[in-house]
Every structure is written in structure tokens, then in C-alpha cells.
Design a protein around this motif. Structure first.
Motif, PDB file in Angstrom:
ATOM      1  N   TYR A   1      21.655  55.759  41.817  1.00  0.00           N
ATOM      2  CA  TYR A   1      20.505  54.879  41.913  1.00  0.00           C
ATOM      3  C   TYR A   1      20.727  53.788  40.854  1.00  0.00           C
ATOM      4  O   TYR A   1      20.707  54.092  39.643  1.00  0.00           O
ATOM      5  N   PRO A   2      20.953  52.552  41.268  1.00  0.00           N
ATOM      6  CA  PRO A   2      21.293  51.485  40.298  1.00  0.00           C
ATOM      7  C   PRO A   2      20.322  51.383  39.138  1.00  0.00           C
ATOM      8  O   PRO A   2      20.726  51.118  37.999  1.00  0.00           O
TER       9      PRO A   2
ATOM     10  N   TYR B   1      30.439  61.841  48.209  1.00  0.00           N
ATOM     11  CA  TYR B   1      29.161  61.980  47.526  1.00  0.00           C
ATOM     12  C   TYR B   1      28.042  61.484  48.422  1.00  0.00           C
ATOM     13  O   TYR B   1      28.196  60.483  49.127  1.00  0.00           O
ATOM     14  N   SER B   2      26.923  62.181  48.377  1.00  0.00           N
ATOM     15  CA  SER B   2      25.790  61.784  49.206  1.00  0.00           C
ATOM     16  C   SER B   2      24.501  62.096  48.458  1.00  0.00           C
ATOM     17  O   SER B   2      24.336  61.686  47.313  1.00  0.00           O
TER      18      SER B   2
ATOM     19  N   TYR C   1      30.429  58.416  39.342  1.00  0.00           N
ATOM     20  CA  TYR C   1      29.819  57.926  40.576  1.00  0.00           C
ATOM     21  C   TYR C   1      28.330  57.628  40.357  1.00  0.00           C
ATOM     22  O   TYR C   1      27.824  56.594  40.820  1.00  0.00           O
ATOM     23  N   ALA C   2      27.657  58.503  39.654  1.00  0.00           N
ATOM     24  CA  ALA C   2      26.215  58.343  39.460  1.00  0.00           C
ATOM     25  C   ALA C   2      25.875  57.249  38.454  1.00  0.00           C
ATOM     26  O   ALA C   2      24.888  56.524  38.629  1.00  0.00           O
ATOM     27  N   PHE C   3      26.687  57.130  37.403  1.00  0.00           N
ATOM     28  CA  PHE C   3      26.412  56.165  36.327  1.00  0.00           C
ATOM     29  C   PHE C   3      27.654  55.313  36.046  1.00  0.00           C
ATOM     30  O   PHE C   3      28.215  55.370  34.940  1.00  0.00           O
TER      31      PHE C   3
ATOM     32  N   LEU D   1      13.437  57.437  35.327  1.00  0.00           N
ATOM     33  CA  LEU D   1      13.881  56.301  34.519  1.00  0.00           C
ATOM     34  C   LEU D   1      13.922  56.672  33.045  1.00  0.00           C
ATOM     35  O   LEU D   1      14.866  56.310  32.321  1.00  0.00           O
ATOM     36  N   ARG D   2      12.926  57.392  32.588  1.00  0.00           N
ATOM     37  CA  ARG D   2      12.908  57.828  31.183  1.00  0.00           C
ATOM     38  C   ARG D   2      14.012  58.853  30.914  1.00  0.00           C
ATOM     39  O   ARG D   2      14.689  58.805  29.888  1.00  0.00           O
ATOM     40  N   LYS D   3      14.168  59.779  31.849  1.00  0.00           N
ATOM     41  CA  LYS D   3      15.205  60.801  31.711  1.00  0.00           C
ATOM     42  C   LYS D   3      16.592  60.163  31.691  1.00  0.00           C
ATOM     43  O   LYS D   3      17.464  60.557  30.902  1.00  0.00           O
ATOM     44  N   ALA D   4      16.806  59.178  32.551  1.00  0.00           N
ATOM     45  CA  ALA D   4      18.109  58.534  32.650  1.00  0.00           C
ATOM     46  C   ALA D   4      18.488  57.836  31.343  1.00  0.00           C
ATOM     47  O   ALA D   4      19.651  57.865  30.919  1.00  0.00           O
TER      48      ALA D   4
END
Length: 262
Positions: free
Chosen positions: A257-258, A249-250, A206-208, A152-155
Motif C-alpha cells: 500500500y503506497p 505476491y497478492s 515488496y511491501a515497503f 498508517l501509525r503502525k507503518a
């Protein structure tokens, strides 16, 4: 026919064999895109043949010592072309660039190969490797759930600092004289660096999705998003993306991750 000419002809006739983890785009996707965008026949070994996953496991097994001309690969992707067996995504693309017409000819641009490779490495650093480290900031051997607080901090830093930094850089490259007009990263012509940037932008989108949508709406990186759309719209790339050859993507490099995209 000379030995050198015979060997060159043999290499020309040899099939390109890509060996990567089955069922995911991952780092092998950059190699697939190089083949697909140029209409070059290739074999996606683990996804298209009966060799399957065993083809990969055999090559990265500790018992594999390679041969006199090819050291064993550490990890996939692996490209096999005749007697050549090489690994590492940017290294494979460097090998394929001139052969597939996705890099400047040294006769026309003596340093072009290095510039295209530099752009590729930068995209892979910031938009692939760092994107992966967002959901696995402590150790790749741990589950995401075991390092969620750190993720979470890294994101937050990735969304607010690192992602804009790399988008700004590539927007600046597309505005530079070396771009040759802003349609492509270098020399006003499609290179494998453009394909890598396309795939990495697709991956972080896709990720963000929320973060990237805001960046697009902000209008600061119009040239990056225009290149993304341009590559996506190329006839051969479009056909590939709509085919079942394109892996979904998998649980690979890009994961959504929302909670990491707030």
C-alpha cells in the motif's frame, strides 16, 4: 527387515506433500524454498493437483479430529510425509532441516539445530508476523480500509523502528563468530534460516520498497543484503524464482500500500 527399518524405508520413499492456500507465497513459501533450494521433489497440492483448495479446507475443517498420532492442524501450511502430518512453518522446517541438509548434524554440532531454529523464529517474528500486522493492526477479520488510520501509525513505527532493529540484528549475526565468515547466518553453510531471511527480506522489499531501498542505500546492513543476493543467486533458487512455481505476491502477508511506505 526390522519393523523400524521398514518404517524408515517407507518414509524415505514417501512424497513430501505441502498444503497451503493456493495462488500466494505466504508462510508456505518458506517450505517451498527448502525443497527448491535442495532439489527435493515435493507436491504443492493446492497449486499442482486436482485436489485443489478442497485438500486444505478438509484438513482445517472443524470436523477433522486428526488420528491417533496426528492432531488436526489449526491452519496451513501443513506438511504430510508418510504417516506424519505436521503444521506451523518453523515446526515443518525443523522437521525438514536435517532431512534436506539444511541444518547442522547433531553429531557435529549438538546445539546447531536450536540456533538455526532461533534465527528462523526471529526472522518470522519481525519480518513476517509484524509486517502483516502493519496492514492489519486491529483485526485480521477486518478489511484494511476499516483500520487504515491505525495502519498508517503502525507503518511509521515499523519503518522507523522495528524494520531497522531486525536488519541490524541479522547484520550483527552475520558479523559474529558463529556465522563462520559472514556468508551465511550459522556455521558458514546454507541453512533453512538463510532461506527464511531471504524470503522475509524479499517480502518486506515488496511491501515497503522505498523504505528498504533507503536502508540499502544507507550502507548499514550490507551483510543482510549480500546474503539476500547470495541466496537469490543460487542456481536452484534462481531457477525456481524464474519459474511459474513461484507464487506472486497478492493479498497475503506482504501487501504494498503506497501510503504505508511514505
Amino acid at each position: 527387515m526390522s519393523t523400524r527399518a521398514s518404517k524408515r524405508q517407507k518414509m524415505t520413499e514417501s512424497p513430501y506433500r505441502l498444503i497451503y492456500w493456493p495462488g500466494m507465497p505466504g508462510r508456505g513459501e518458506h517450505v517451498r524454498l527448502a525443497f527448491e533450494a535442495t532439489g527435493t521433489p515435493y507436491v504443492d497440492v493446492t497449486n499442482q493437483t486436482d485436489e485443489g483448495i478442497q485438500a486444505l479446507l478438509t484438513r482445517i475443517d472443524k470436523k477433522n479430529r486428526g488420528d491417533p498420532h496426528n492432531p488436526p492442524p489449526f491452519a496451513p501450511p501443513v506438511l504430510e510425509h508418510g504417516d506424519v502430518k505436521i503444521s506451523q512453518t518453523p515446526n515443518i522446517l525443523l522437521y525438514l532441516g536435517g532431512r534436506l541438509g539444511l541444518a547442522p548434524s547433531p553429531e557435529d554440532d549438538v546445539n546447531g539445530y536450536y540456533h538455526v531454529n532461533s534465527l528462523t523464529l526471529t526472522a518470522l517474528d519481525g519480518l513476517s508476523n509484524e509486517a502483516h500486522d502493519v496492514h492489519h493492526p486491529i483485526a485480521s477479520s477486518l478489511y484494511y480500509e476499516d483500520q487504515k488510520d491505525e495502519a498508517l501509525r503502525k507503518a511509521k513505527d515499523y519503518r522507523e523502528v522495528r524494520l531497522p532493529k531486525f536488519f541490524e540484528y541479522f547484520d550483527r549475526v552475520l558479523s559474529s563468530p558463529a556465522s563462520g565468515g559472514g556468508d551465511y547466518l550459522y556455521g558458514d553453510k546454507l541453512t533453512y534460516a538463510d532461506l527464511v531471511l531471504f524470503q522475509t527480506v524479499d517480502g518486506v522489499s515488496y511491501a515497503f520498497p522505498k523504505c528498504v531501498a533507503k536502508m540499502k542505500e544507507g550502507g548499514e546492513y550490507e551483510k543482510v543484503f549480500a546474503l539476500y543476493d547470495r541466496v537469490k543467486g543460487l542456481d536452484k533458487v534462481k531457477a525456481y524464482l524464474e519459474s511459474d512455481r513461484r507464487q506472486k505476491y497478492s493479498m497475503g502477508i506482504y501487501r504494498h500500500y503506497p501510503e504505508l511506505d511514505e
